[in-house]
Design a protein around this motif. Structure first.
Motif, mmCIF file in Angstrom:
data_model
loop_
_atom_site.group_PDB
_atom_site.id
_atom_site.type_symbol
_atom_site.label_atom_id
_atom_site.label_comp_id
_atom_site.label_asym_id
_atom_site.label_seq_id
_atom_site.Cartn_x
_atom_site.Cartn_y
_atom_site.Cartn_z
ATOM 1 N N GLU A 82 -60.926 -50.048 112.823
ATOM 2 C CA GLU A 82 -61.054 -51.601 112.962
ATOM 3 C C GLU A 82 -61.387 -52.376 111.766
ATOM 4 O O GLU A 82 -61.285 -53.631 111.653
ATOM 5 C CB GLU A 82 -62.446 -51.818 113.625
ATOM 6 N N TRP A 83 -61.370 -51.537 110.381
ATOM 7 C CA TRP A 83 -61.379 -51.829 109.145
ATOM 8 C C TRP A 83 -60.151 -51.878 108.443
ATOM 9 O O TRP A 83 -59.969 -51.774 107.079
ATOM 10 C CB TRP A 83 -62.847 -51.494 108.548
ATOM 11 N N GLU A 126 -49.700 -60.082 110.537
ATOM 12 C CA GLU A 126 -49.011 -59.036 109.637
ATOM 13 C C GLU A 126 -47.570 -58.771 110.130
ATOM 14 O O GLU A 126 -46.656 -58.809 109.109
ATOM 15 C CB GLU A 126 -49.594 -57.537 109.599
ATOM 16 N N TYR A 180 -57.692 -53.935 107.990
ATOM 17 C CA TYR A 180 -57.433 -54.948 107.126
ATOM 18 C C TYR A 180 -58.326 -55.484 106.042
ATOM 19 O O TYR A 180 -59.402 -55.577 106.453
ATOM 20 C CB TYR A 180 -57.184 -56.128 108.232
ATOM 21 N N LYS A 192 -57.766 -61.808 112.358
ATOM 22 C CA LYS A 192 -56.868 -60.768 111.917
ATOM 23 C C LYS A 192 -55.797 -61.311 111.126
ATOM 24 O O LYS A 192 -55.215 -62.330 111.864
ATOM 25 C CB LYS A 192 -56.451 -59.456 112.513
ATOM 26 N N ARG A 218 -54.048 -54.264 103.484
ATOM 27 C CA ARG A 218 -54.498 -52.985 104.268
ATOM 28 C C ARG A 218 -55.637 -52.457 103.247
ATOM 29 O O ARG A 218 -55.401 -52.291 102.098
ATOM 30 C CB ARG A 218 -53.427 -52.243 104.735
ATOM 31 N N VAL A 263 -60.642 -58.445 106.739
ATOM 32 C CA VAL A 263 -61.880 -58.212 107.658
ATOM 33 C C VAL A 263 -62.768 -57.446 107.009
ATOM 34 O O VAL A 263 -64.042 -57.714 107.293
ATOM 35 C CB VAL A 263 -61.212 -57.404 108.790
#
Length: 403
Positions: free
Chosen positions: A288-289, A383, A291, A380, A280, A294
């Motif tokens: 939205e950011w 997780e 991860y 994504k 993370r 990503v």
């Protein structure tokens, strides 16, 4: 048109219509800290491609003293990194200077290839802010923040620290009160990551077993994952090479508290060893950011498009240019999709590129601008893998024995 003066056949070379957009490197790291030789190349950004090169540049002398910077560079190279930039701030140096001359982190602003940023040995709130501010301003890299050593209250990692939390008890500006809750977490940021705990490693210079901040080893794992799987793969569930123990063993209930707060935990698993068990950023839980893969994939796509479309500057802003933009960026994103980085069964489901009269009306063209809208569906990480288990008779008949 060229001029011809005698009859004959003339062959001319003309440039092709397409301008392919190539990928960019994502695994070059930069480390800012104190070198074993405090006087070596102070406030200079120097590229390092091997451990022997680092020793030659920054650890001269018969018995050099090891530092977190040295252990971070070794951990980076040991875990799969191949190239990094090193800035030695010297004895008592700072990450950022106040004068007109560039120092510390500021030296890296002129190094375009850096995609990973860390400052091993600097783990206070002021240093965290300097790292995050640099990454956010440049938007070409993600900063790795280290926790302080000796953390025994993991709840303090969930509370955002301020400059007051980085001062010793009784110092100016902070009450000398043992009841004040400790706080170690960096502030929220889309361009930062935070790992816990410190690692115990065999020091590469003196051979002693020491504790070291995790940022160097984590940067190496990022680089290794990029090389083996691609930047779209989350750099997690990966072994930490060189780590023989952890300074703190995080329990499952503690991990349940840390993960939603953006603290990437390094765990020990029996039979598997020490592994990174988080991917993370320091972004908001619902952002939205949140991860890491990503965020880093988006940076790499943005930089690749910016570099690959530079030829378009000062071209006539007309239908031909818009078509070229759609063609070149579409071809590039198709390759990204084929690599497994974008979600969708077809390219049409994975991305879109819109550049036409609607995105470029007259007022936009009059301002000397060309605007393209690009959308991507990023994969994504899985997780949370959930298996629902229930008892099942399997359709077999049961038989009662006995009376």
């Amino acid at each position: 048109m060229p001029h011809y003066f005698s009859p004959g056949i003339y062959v001319e070379e003309v440039p092709g219509g397409s301008h392919p957009i190539g990928p960019i490197g994502t695994s070059t790291a930069a480390f800012v800290g104190v070198a074993p030789d405090r006087t070596a190349h102070v406030d200079r950004a120097v590229p390092v491609n091997s451990w022997s090169e680092f020793l030659r540049l920054y650890a001269s002398g018969e018995r050099p003293e090891s530092t977190p910077l040295a252990r971070a560079v070794f951990g980076f190279l040991d875990n799969g990194g191949t190239r990094c930039w090193v800035v030695n701030v010297g004895e008592g140096g700072q990450l950022t200077g106040s004068g007109r001359r560039r120092t510390g982190l500021q030296l890296l602003e002129a190094v375009d290839e850096v995609a990973i940023l860390a400052a091993p040995g600097f783990h206070d709130p002021v240093s965290h802010e300097a790292l995050l501010a640099t990454a956010e301003r440049l938007r070409t890299m993600v900063a790795i923040c280290d926790p302080p050593p000796g953390v025994d209250d993991v709840s303090a990692l969930t509370r955002v620290a301020t400059a007051r939390d980085g001062k010793p008890a009784g110092s100016a500006g902070k009450p000398d009160d043992d009841q004040t809750p400790k706080a170690y977490r960096p502030r929220q940021s889309d361009f930062g990551a935070f790992y816990f705990p410190w690692l115990r490693v065999r020091d590469p210079i003196n051979g002693e077993l020491v504790a070291t901040p995790p940022s160097g080893h984590m940067a190496g794992i990022w680089a290794r994952t990029d090389a083996l799987r691609g930047v779209h793969k989350a750099p997690a569930n990966e072994p930490v090479r060189g780590a023989v123990d952890l300074e703190y063993l995080v329990t499952r209930p503690e991990h349940d508290v840390l993960n939603p707060k953006g603290v990437n935990v390094i765990r020990y698993f029996a039979g598997e060893g020490i592994r990174v068990w988080g991917a993370r950023t320091l972004a908001a839980e619902a952002g939205e950011w949140r991860y890491l893969n990503v965020r880093r994939l988006s940076i790499s796509i943005e930089q690749a498009i910016a570099n690959g479309t530079r030829w378009m500057v000062f071209e006539p802003n007309d239908f031909s240019l818009w078509r070229s933009i759609r063609r070149d960026i579409g071809a590039f994103l198709t390759r990204v999709w084929r690599d497994g980085a974008l979600l969708g069964r077809t390219p049409e489901e994975a991305f879109f590129v819109k550049c036409d009269e609607e995105t470029n009306p007259a007022d936009v063209r009059d301002a000397g601008m060309v605007v393209a809208h690009i959308g991507i569906a990023v994969v994504k990480p899985a997780e949370f893998v959930v298996f629902k288990l229930s008892q099942w008779a399997g359709g077999a008949e049961t038989e009662t024995i006995g009376g």
